[in-house]
Design a protein around this motif. Sequence first.
Motif, PDB file in Angstrom:
ATOM      1  N   LYS A  23      10.013  22.187  -1.183  1.00 52.47           N
ATOM      2  CA  LYS A  23      10.586  22.686  -0.024  1.00 52.47           C
ATOM      3  C   LYS A  23       9.982  23.807   0.581  1.00 52.47           C
ATOM      4  N   MET A  24       9.555  24.567  -0.288  1.00 53.73           N
ATOM      5  CA  MET A  24       8.925  26.178   0.032  1.00 53.73           C
ATOM      6  C   MET A  24       7.677  25.544   1.181  1.00 53.73           C
ATOM      7  N   LEU A  25       6.926  24.647   0.669  1.00 49.83           N
ATOM      8  CA  LEU A  25       5.669  24.327   1.386  1.00 49.83           C
ATOM      9  C   LEU A  25       6.234  23.463   2.427  1.00 49.83           C
ATOM     10  N   LEU A  26       6.877  22.586   2.679  1.00 53.38           N
ATOM     11  CA  LEU A  26       7.213  21.688   3.669  1.00 53.38           C
ATOM     12  C   LEU A  26       8.081  22.200   4.773  1.00 53.38           C
ATOM     13  N   ARG A  27       9.124  23.227   4.339  1.00 49.27           N
ATOM     14  CA  ARG A  27      10.101  23.592   5.403  1.00 49.27           C
ATOM     15  C   ARG A  27       9.361  23.979   6.644  1.00 49.27           C
ATOM     16  N   LYS A  28       8.351  24.468   6.932  1.00 48.51           N
ATOM     17  CA  LYS A  28       7.620  24.859   7.942  1.00 48.51           C
ATOM     18  C   LYS A  28       7.087  23.736   8.692  1.00 48.51           C
ATOM     19  N   TYR A  29       6.747  22.594   8.169  1.00 50.27           N
ATOM     20  CA  TYR A  29       6.255  21.449   8.848  1.00 50.27           C
ATOM     21  C   TYR A  29       6.971  20.287   8.960  1.00 50.27           C
ATOM     22  N   ALA A  30       8.257  20.500   8.353  1.00 45.99           N
ATOM     23  CA  ALA A  30       9.183  19.215   8.355  1.00 45.99           C
ATOM     24  C   ALA A  30      10.305  19.732   9.327  1.00 45.99           C
ATOM     25  N   GLU A 104       2.788  -2.533  -4.664  1.00 50.30           N
ATOM     26  CA  GLU A 104       4.257  -2.760  -4.383  1.00 50.30           C
ATOM     27  C   GLU A 104       4.830  -2.046  -3.315  1.00 50.30           C
ATOM     28  N   GLY A 105       4.128  -1.513  -2.226  1.00 52.89           N
ATOM     29  CA  GLY A 105       4.520  -1.073  -1.134  1.00 52.89           C
ATOM     30  C   GLY A 105       4.572   0.279  -0.864  1.00 52.89           C
ATOM     31  N   ALA A 106       3.909   1.177  -1.699  1.00 53.14           N
ATOM     32  CA  ALA A 106       4.003   2.812  -1.365  1.00 53.14           C
ATOM     33  C   ALA A 106       2.822   2.710  -0.350  1.00 53.14           C
ATOM     34  N   THR A 107       2.931   3.881   0.365  1.00 54.94           N
ATOM     35  CA  THR A 107       2.137   4.194   1.414  1.00 54.94           C
ATOM     36  C   THR A 107       0.812   4.904   0.927  1.00 54.94           C
ATOM     37  N   ASP A 108       1.119   5.738  -0.410  1.00 53.21           N
ATOM     38  CA  ASP A 108      -0.105   6.732  -0.841  1.00 53.21           C
ATOM     39  C   ASP A 108       0.401   7.091  -2.077  1.00 53.21           C
ATOM     40  N   PHE A 109      -0.152   8.031  -2.763  1.00 51.47           N
ATOM     41  CA  PHE A 109      -0.189   8.464  -4.118  1.00 51.47           C
ATOM     42  C   PHE A 109      -0.771   9.727  -4.372  1.00 51.47           C
ATOM     43  N   VAL A 110       0.024  10.813  -4.758  1.00 51.81           N
ATOM     44  CA  VAL A 110      -0.456  11.981  -5.217  1.00 51.81           C
ATOM     45  C   VAL A 110      -0.243  12.662  -6.604  1.00 51.81           C
ATOM     46  N   LEU A 111      -1.281  13.316  -7.141  1.00 54.50           N
ATOM     47  CA  LEU A 111      -0.784  13.979  -8.609  1.00 54.50           C
ATOM     48  C   LEU A 111      -0.221  15.238  -8.303  1.00 54.50           C
ATOM     49  N   ASN A 116      -1.902  22.094  -2.080  1.00 55.91           N
ATOM     50  CA  ASN A 116      -1.119  22.039  -0.782  1.00 55.91           C
ATOM     51  C   ASN A 116      -1.775  21.309   0.077  1.00 55.91           C
ATOM     52  N   GLU A 117      -2.936  21.740   0.593  1.00 56.42           N
ATOM     53  CA  GLU A 117      -3.697  21.120   1.828  1.00 56.42           C
ATOM     54  C   GLU A 117      -3.912  19.637   1.417  1.00 56.42           C
ATOM     55  N   LYS A 118      -4.127  19.051   0.406  1.00 57.62           N
ATOM     56  CA  LYS A 118      -4.148  17.725   0.156  1.00 57.62           C
ATOM     57  C   LYS A 118      -2.692  17.114   0.405  1.00 57.62           C
ATOM     58  N   LEU A 119      -1.643  17.407  -0.256  1.00 55.38           N
ATOM     59  CA  LEU A 119      -0.580  16.845   0.122  1.00 55.38           C
ATOM     60  C   LEU A 119      -0.129  17.264   1.553  1.00 55.38           C
ATOM     61  N   LEU A 120      -0.329  18.255   2.304  1.00 60.97           N
ATOM     62  CA  LEU A 120       0.053  18.069   3.753  1.00 60.97           C
ATOM     63  C   LEU A 120      -1.004  16.915   4.336  1.00 60.97           C
ATOM     64  N   ALA A 121      -2.073  16.795   3.930  1.00 62.65           N
ATOM     65  CA  ALA A 121      -2.976  15.868   4.870  1.00 62.65           C
ATOM     66  C   ALA A 121      -2.404  14.502   4.582  1.00 62.65           C
ATOM     67  N   THR A 122      -1.901  14.163   3.253  1.00 60.94           N
ATOM     68  CA  THR A 122      -1.425  12.767   2.828  1.00 60.94           C
ATOM     69  C   THR A 122      -0.147  12.617   3.496  1.00 60.94           C
ATOM     70  N   LEU A 123       0.694  13.757   3.729  1.00 63.37           N
ATOM     71  CA  LEU A 123       1.906  13.609   4.459  1.00 63.37           C
ATOM     72  C   LEU A 123       1.778  13.366   6.000  1.00 63.37           C
ATOM     73  N   SER A 124       0.669  13.897   6.423  1.00 65.65           N
ATOM     74  CA  SER A 124       0.398  14.037   7.769  1.00 65.65           C
ATOM     75  C   SER A 124       0.064  12.475   8.249  1.00 65.65           C
ATOM     76  N   ALA A 125      -0.691  11.819   7.329  1.00 73.57           N
ATOM     77  CA  ALA A 125      -1.267  10.651   7.615  1.00 73.57           C
ATOM     78  C   ALA A 125       0.065   9.427   7.545  1.00 73.57           C
TER      79      ALA A 125
END
Length: 462
Positions: A23-30, A104-111, A116-125
Amino acid sequence: MEEQQLGRILVIDDNEDILFSAKMLLRKYAKEVVMEKNPKKIPFLVSNEEFDIILLDMNFSQDITSGQEGFYWLKEILKYDPSAVVVMITAFGDVEMAVRALKEGATDFVLKPWQNEKLLATLSAASKLKSSYKEVSQLKEVNKTLSAALSPEQEILTGQSGAMRNLFLIIDKVARTDADILLLGENGTGKEVIARTIHQRSSRADKIFITVDMGAITESLFESELFGHKKGAFTDAKEDRIGRIEAANGGTLFLDEIGNLSPSLQAKLLTVLQRREIIRVGTNKPIPVNIRLICATNMPLREMVQRNEFRQDLLYRINTVELNLPPLRKRLEDIPLFADHFLAAYAKKYKQALKRLSAPALEKLQRYTWPGNVRELQHVLERASIMSDNRELQPDDFFFMPEEEFNVHAATTTPDAQSLDDLERDAVQRAMQKHDGNISKAAKELGLSRGALYRRLEKYAL
């Protein structure tokens, strides 16, 4: 990344620290971040709210390493919302698990812990993918709405003659199949209406219906119009363009006036129909297409085959099922039903009182031989409904072109070919003069398509 670019995000994880960090990371972008610890609330959330992205943990307290709970809840999400965009997260991920999640239908996968940068890039796509899903869904809805609005299905269903009842039975049989269909009949008999009816009763009813007037496409533009082209393929190709056949992919392609194709264009069309793939002008890449093909013509294709004017192999390809549409003069008992339908439509269109035919008016309509068929009947009913001030239409409200110009069927002797050409030329010339050169109005009065009228204008140098 721009603020609120990611829309509404649902994060499902039983770890409160993970939820807080997300939530702390995404609240600015979502636009909004909804957090949930208990996966059992997933059915309620996804069935009652709309999310652009769902971040789903693969491992919950009951099973912290295998990811089985995550796969279960992924299936549940997609069951409620097949277009959901789900990104799986886990601390125990590996390539095998990632591949299975995607299958099985997922769009992507993160560890996790994530960068933060990778998660934001994944969510942007993922957000862009969701936007494309929405656009496709909206286009499908628009197409269904347009198909319903533009389709004159009621016209073809209006008929009680034996010829039409027999035609209805055949339509019901063939519509459920993907068989290629050839519609034969005079101009104005309703070939496009039949084609749309077949499409609407088929398994492709929710897909697109594309109409192509083959008589109106010039030879030089044939490939570009039907197959599409790449930017720069020729002088005026300023951008990539999809062709009509590719646009009909998944739906129905209606090729009207197919008898007007030149032999060279027939060969190109046959190749596409045999391979079920097109190649855009300016490329070498084949693009597979899945279409239901319906063709129509008023020309005697079998006679043209004998004269080597139409390819026999193309005729075999397009007429798995052949339907012959009877002219209106052979089903005059259908005129009252057509009149009721059209007069009701024009009363609504022109915001006027509903008009009906008097007995003498109906008798006059049933004495006429209708060279322009249903299209001509529709035109004269529209004109009468506009011009007459009477609620009950009388014989004098209907005007026909002189029957000797078109009605060769009523003649006791058959005029020679030259006299028929003269009659047709005069009729075309008068219609063009009457409507000040307006092609659409002249074609409508003559009971011709625009393409057919263009060819007659060229034929008679008018």
